[in-house]
Motif scaffolding. Structure first.
Motif, PDB file in Angstrom:
ATOM      1  N   SER A  38      -1.895  13.425 -16.775  1.00  0.00           N
ATOM      2  CA  SER A  38      -1.211  14.706 -16.770  1.00  0.00           C
ATOM      3  C   SER A  38      -2.202  15.848 -16.779  1.00  0.00           C
ATOM      4  CB  SER A  38      -0.296  14.800 -17.979  1.00  0.00           C
ATOM      5  OG  SER A  38       0.705  13.822 -17.924  1.00  0.00           O
ATOM      6  N   ALA A  39      -3.208  15.698 -17.555  1.00  0.00           N
ATOM      7  CA  ALA A  39      -4.193  16.765 -17.652  1.00  0.00           C
ATOM      8  C   ALA A  39      -4.900  16.983 -16.333  1.00  0.00           C
ATOM      9  CB  ALA A  39      -5.210  16.420 -18.740  1.00  0.00           C
ATOM     10  N   ALA A  40      -5.049  15.874 -15.571  1.00  0.00           N
ATOM     11  CA  ALA A  40      -5.805  15.976 -14.335  1.00  0.00           C
ATOM     12  C   ALA A  40      -4.924  16.275 -13.138  1.00  0.00           C
ATOM     13  CB  ALA A  40      -6.562  14.662 -14.095  1.00  0.00           C
ATOM     14  N   ALA A  41      -3.573  16.279 -13.342  1.00  0.00           N
ATOM     15  CA  ALA A  41      -2.688  16.340 -12.192  1.00  0.00           C
ATOM     16  C   ALA A  41      -2.899  17.579 -11.355  1.00  0.00           C
ATOM     17  CB  ALA A  41      -1.233  16.271 -12.672  1.00  0.00           C
ATOM     18  N   SER A  42      -2.989  18.744 -12.011  1.00  0.00           N
ATOM     19  CA  SER A  42      -3.105  19.956 -11.220  1.00  0.00           C
ATOM     20  C   SER A  42      -4.381  19.959 -10.413  1.00  0.00           C
ATOM     21  CB  SER A  42      -3.049  21.166 -12.150  1.00  0.00           C
ATOM     22  OG  SER A  42      -4.097  21.101 -13.095  1.00  0.00           O
ATOM     23  N   ALA A  43      -5.452  19.398 -10.987  1.00  0.00           N
ATOM     24  CA  ALA A  43      -6.711  19.367 -10.260  1.00  0.00           C
ATOM     25  C   ALA A  43      -6.661  18.405  -9.097  1.00  0.00           C
ATOM     26  CB  ALA A  43      -7.842  18.984 -11.223  1.00  0.00           C
ATOM     27  N   ALA A  44      -5.980  17.248  -9.299  1.00  0.00           N
ATOM     28  CA  ALA A  44      -5.946  16.235  -8.255  1.00  0.00           C
ATOM     29  C   ALA A  44      -4.931  16.575  -7.178  1.00  0.00           C
ATOM     30  CB  ALA A  44      -5.634  14.872  -8.869  1.00  0.00           C
ATOM     31  N   GLY A  45      -3.931  17.367  -7.486  1.00  0.00           N
ATOM     32  CA  GLY A  45      -2.973  17.792  -6.486  1.00  0.00           C
ATOM     33  C   GLY A  45      -1.753  16.908  -6.395  1.00  0.00           C
ATOM     34  N   THR A  46      -0.767  17.409  -5.662  1.00  0.00           N
ATOM     35  CA  THR A  46       0.495  16.705  -5.465  1.00  0.00           C
ATOM     36  C   THR A  46       0.477  16.001  -4.124  1.00  0.00           C
ATOM     37  OG1 THR A  46       1.696  18.312  -6.812  1.00  0.00           O
ATOM     38  CG2 THR A  46       2.982  17.007  -5.237  1.00  0.00           C
ATOM     39  N   VAL A  47       0.955  14.763  -4.115  1.00  0.00           N
ATOM     40  CA  VAL A  47       1.043  13.978  -2.880  1.00  0.00           C
ATOM     41  C   VAL A  47       2.512  13.685  -2.603  1.00  0.00           C
ATOM     42  CG1 VAL A  47       0.354  11.876  -1.684  1.00  0.00           C
ATOM     43  CG2 VAL A  47      -1.191  12.925  -3.365  1.00  0.00           C
ATOM     44  N   LYS A  48       2.967  14.001  -1.392  1.00  0.00           N
ATOM     45  CA  LYS A  48       4.356  13.786  -1.006  1.00  0.00           C
ATOM     46  C   LYS A  48       4.442  12.540  -0.128  1.00  0.00           C
ATOM     47  CE  LYS A  48       5.027  18.800  -1.077  1.00  0.00           C
ATOM     48  NZ  LYS A  48       5.260  20.001  -0.239  1.00  0.00           N
ATOM     49  N   ILE A  49       5.041  11.500  -0.690  1.00  0.00           N
ATOM     50  CA  ILE A  49       5.158  10.228   0.029  1.00  0.00           C
ATOM     51  C   ILE A  49       6.576  10.075   0.551  1.00  0.00           C
ATOM     52  CG2 ILE A  49       4.962   7.719  -0.128  1.00  0.00           C
ATOM     53  CD1 ILE A  49       3.024   8.052  -2.439  1.00  0.00           C
ATOM     54  N   ALA A  50       6.733   9.921   1.861  1.00  0.00           N
ATOM     55  CA  ALA A  50       8.045   9.631   2.430  1.00  0.00           C
ATOM     56  C   ALA A  50       8.473   8.238   1.989  1.00  0.00           C
ATOM     57  CB  ALA A  50       7.996   9.701   3.954  1.00  0.00           C
ATOM     58  N   VAL A  51       9.754   8.095   1.663  1.00  0.00           N
ATOM     59  CA  VAL A  51      10.299   6.782   1.310  1.00  0.00           C
ATOM     60  C   VAL A  51      11.435   6.465   2.271  1.00  0.00           C
ATOM     61  CG1 VAL A  51      11.404   5.381  -0.469  1.00  0.00           C
ATOM     62  CG2 VAL A  51       9.647   7.044  -1.107  1.00  0.00           C
ATOM     63  N   ASN A  52      11.184   5.510   3.160  1.00  0.00           N
ATOM     64  CA  ASN A  52      12.195   5.094   4.133  1.00  0.00           C
ATOM     65  C   ASN A  52      13.112   4.049   3.502  1.00  0.00           C
ATOM     66  OD1 ASN A  52       9.971   5.234   7.066  1.00  0.00           O
ATOM     67  ND2 ASN A  52      10.901   6.851   5.857  1.00  0.00           N
ATOM     68  N   PRO A  53      14.335   3.879   4.055  1.00  0.00           N
ATOM     69  CA  PRO A  53      15.384   3.138   3.331  1.00  0.00           C
ATOM     70  C   PRO A  53      15.365   1.620   3.480  1.00  0.00           C
ATOM     71  CG  PRO A  53      16.317   4.072   5.313  1.00  0.00           C
ATOM     72  CD  PRO A  53      14.893   4.551   5.257  1.00  0.00           C
ATOM     73  N   TRP A  54      14.267   0.994   3.036  1.00  0.00           N
ATOM     74  CA  TRP A  54      14.285  -0.454   2.866  1.00  0.00           C
ATOM     75  C   TRP A  54      13.298  -0.781   1.750  1.00  0.00           C
ATOM     76  CZ3 TRP A  54      12.509   1.985   7.224  1.00  0.00           C
ATOM     77  CH2 TRP A  54      11.167   1.849   7.538  1.00  0.00           C
ATOM     78  N   VAL A  55      13.579  -1.840   1.023  1.00  0.00           N
ATOM     79  CA  VAL A  55      12.897  -2.051  -0.256  1.00  0.00           C
ATOM     80  C   VAL A  55      11.427  -2.408  -0.076  1.00  0.00           C
ATOM     81  CG1 VAL A  55      13.464  -4.502  -0.507  1.00  0.00           C
ATOM     82  CG2 VAL A  55      13.188  -3.060  -2.558  1.00  0.00           C
ATOM     83  N   GLY A  56      11.061  -3.011   1.044  1.00  0.00           N
ATOM     84  CA  GLY A  56       9.652  -3.294   1.262  1.00  0.00           C
ATOM     85  C   GLY A  56       8.832  -2.022   1.314  1.00  0.00           C
ATOM     86  N   TYR A  57       9.353  -1.036   2.015  1.00  0.00           N
ATOM     87  CA  TYR A  57       8.678   0.266   2.062  1.00  0.00           C
ATOM     88  C   TYR A  57       8.596   0.846   0.654  1.00  0.00           C
ATOM     89  CZ  TYR A  57       7.477   4.932   3.789  1.00  0.00           C
ATOM     90  OH  TYR A  57       6.838   6.120   4.045  1.00  0.00           O
ATOM     91  N   GLU A  58       9.704   0.753  -0.086  1.00  0.00           N
ATOM     92  CA  GLU A  58       9.731   1.306  -1.438  1.00  0.00           C
ATOM     93  C   GLU A  58       8.699   0.625  -2.331  1.00  0.00           C
ATOM     94  OE1 GLU A  58      13.733   1.147  -2.925  1.00  0.00           O
ATOM     95  OE2 GLU A  58      14.547   1.972  -1.071  1.00  0.00           O
ATOM     96  N   ALA A  59       8.448  -0.658  -2.082  1.00  0.00           N
ATOM     97  CA  ALA A  59       7.433  -1.371  -2.870  1.00  0.00           C
ATOM     98  C   ALA A  59       6.044  -0.823  -2.573  1.00  0.00           C
ATOM     99  CB  ALA A  59       7.503  -2.862  -2.563  1.00  0.00           C
ATOM    100  N   ASP A  60       5.738  -0.598  -1.306  1.00  0.00           N
ATOM    101  CA  ASP A  60       4.452   0.015  -0.952  1.00  0.00           C
ATOM    102  C   ASP A  60       4.295   1.359  -1.670  1.00  0.00           C
ATOM    103  OD1 ASP A  60       4.529  -2.054   0.916  1.00  0.00           O
ATOM    104  OD2 ASP A  60       3.814  -0.820   2.570  1.00  0.00           O
ATOM    105  N   ALA A  61       5.346   2.184  -1.550  1.00  0.00           N
ATOM    106  CA  ALA A  61       5.282   3.530  -2.124  1.00  0.00           C
ATOM    107  C   ALA A  61       5.156   3.478  -3.643  1.00  0.00           C
ATOM    108  CB  ALA A  61       6.533   4.314  -1.734  1.00  0.00           C
ATOM    109  N   ALA A  62       5.819   2.497  -4.261  1.00  0.00           N
ATOM    110  CA  ALA A  62       5.770   2.396  -5.721  1.00  0.00           C
ATOM    111  C   ALA A  62       4.355   2.121  -6.215  1.00  0.00           C
ATOM    112  CB  ALA A  62       6.717   1.287  -6.194  1.00  0.00           C
ATOM    113  N   VAL A  63       3.682   1.195  -5.561  1.00  0.00           N
ATOM    114  CA  VAL A  63       2.326   0.846  -6.008  1.00  0.00           C
ATOM    115  C   VAL A  63       1.358   1.996  -5.751  1.00  0.00           C
ATOM    116  CG1 VAL A  63       0.370  -0.678  -5.551  1.00  0.00           C
ATOM    117  CG2 VAL A  63       2.668  -1.634  -5.862  1.00  0.00           C
ATOM    118  N   LEU A  64       1.468   2.604  -4.589  1.00  0.00           N
ATOM    119  CA  LEU A  64       0.577   3.731  -4.312  1.00  0.00           C
ATOM    120  C   LEU A  64       0.823   4.877  -5.286  1.00  0.00           C
ATOM    121  CD1 LEU A  64       0.214   4.210  -0.459  1.00  0.00           C
ATOM    122  CD2 LEU A  64      -1.556   3.682  -2.125  1.00  0.00           C
ATOM    123  N   ALA A  65       2.092   5.180  -5.529  1.00  0.00           N
ATOM    124  CA  ALA A  65       2.415   6.274  -6.451  1.00  0.00           C
ATOM    125  C   ALA A  65       1.883   5.978  -7.845  1.00  0.00           C
ATOM    126  CB  ALA A  65       3.932   6.482  -6.488  1.00  0.00           C
TER     127      ALA A  65
END
Length: 324
Positions: A38-65
């Motif tokens: 949390s302390a580092a969030a503003s310095a590291a920035g916000t990343v916007k990840i698109a999430v397409n509607p199938w669970v495999g994609y959501e799994a990729d996004a979950a781990v990266l996030a």
């Protein structure tokens, strides 16, 4: 994955519900980074990840996030969108990352080559397959049904109240990549494509068809955790060859093999720092994705908890993705 059906105007004004239904843009970030994160969030920035509607994609996004939040200190916004609107989001600034892209050479030409607002970020390591499937019991009872040339002989088995007197070919979300309507027409099959509406509806149909021995011909794809639970047999369509699917209206061949890849906005590639390096270095197997997707779907885990479980069990793999 999945067919390009333009859902116009979905990204007009930042993070707002779209006008066309289906795809929506929302900030569902439930980031709960560690105190240090949390302390580092503003310095590291916000990343916007698109999430397409199938669970495999959501799994990729979950781990990266999870890794962005807990290892790099980023804030992550997950932006729920269909495929083409995700690319549009890279132009408007609403999306930084498309983490599982299924081909889409036309979108690469438009957004990477012509508009120069997106760039390729390499393979995810996942190998994608799209095809038509029947339950294993049908392939055992009707051995020649797996040859598309024999499908008309069995069309009556697949008739439903929605198929207009023809055999039903059940597709998923209408936004998915599919050549099925053209295939039915060009292969002169006595079938009608009916859209189940979602991945969950396809999975439910496959389970019922197996458990209750109900005839089912369906569009489906890998990677998908369901193949570990339900036996499905792929229909042999005319073999795919380079260029056989270049004209969507004239397609009469199988789907190509897909090396699923990552696309990021040009701005994110230039300014994303370690988060961009993480996306670029991210590579895992179909089994990795299926494990996380299975926990999210069948084991009652949130996306974050499923990602945390995978991260804790695969330290060496993800540490290689983090830039030193």
């Amino acid at each position: 994955m999945k067919k390009l059906r333009l859902i116009a105007g979905v990204l007009a004004l930042g993070l707002a519900v779209t006008a066309c239904g289906g795809a929506k843009v929302e900030d569902d970030s439930n980031a709960a980074p560690s105190a240090a994160g949390s302390a580092a969030a503003s310095a590291a920035g916000t990343v916007k990840i698109a999430v397409n509607p199938w669970v495999g994609y959501e799994a990729d996004a979950a781990v990266l996030a999870y890794l962005m939040e807990h290892e790099l200190g980023n804030k992550v916004e997950k932006v729920t969108l269909a495929e083409e609107p995700s690319w549009q989001g890279m132009e408007s600034g609403d999306v930084d990352v498309v983490i599982e892209n299924w081909g889409h050479e036309d979108l690469k030409k438009k957004y990477i080559e012509e508009k120069k607002v997106a760039v390729e970020a390499g393979s995810t390591g996942n190998k994608g397959v799209i095809g038509w499937y029947v339950p294993e019991w049908m392939a055992q009872k009707y051995p020649d049904i797996t040859d598309y040339k024999n499908l008309n002989k069995y069309a009556d088995l697949f008739k439903t109240s929605e198929s207009g007197g023809k055999g039903q070919l059940l597709d998923g979300d209408p936004s998915y990549v599919t050549n099925d309507e053209a295939l039915v027409k060009n292969l002169k099959l006595d079938y009608k494509v009916v859209y189940a509406g979602s991945e969950a509806a396809l999975i439910k149909a496959a389970k019922q068809a197996t458990d209750q021995k109900k005839p089912l011909l369906m569009y489906f794809y890998e990677p998908q955790w369901l193949f570990n639970q339900v036996k499905l047999v792929k229909i042999n369509l005319p073999a795919w060859e380079e260029g056989c699917d270049s004209d969507p209206k004239k397609v009469a061949c199988d789907y190509p093999p897909y090396d699923l890849d990552k696309i990021v906005s040009k701005k994110f590639a230039d300014t994303g720092g370690k988060a961009y390096d993480l996306v670029k270095n991210f590579q895992w197997t179909n089994d990795d994705q299926n494990a996380v997707a299975d926990d999210m779907t069948n084991n009652g885990m949130s996306a974050e908890d499923a990602a945390k479980k995978w991260v804790e069990a695969n330290t060496a793999k993800w540490q290689a993705w983090i830039a030193k």
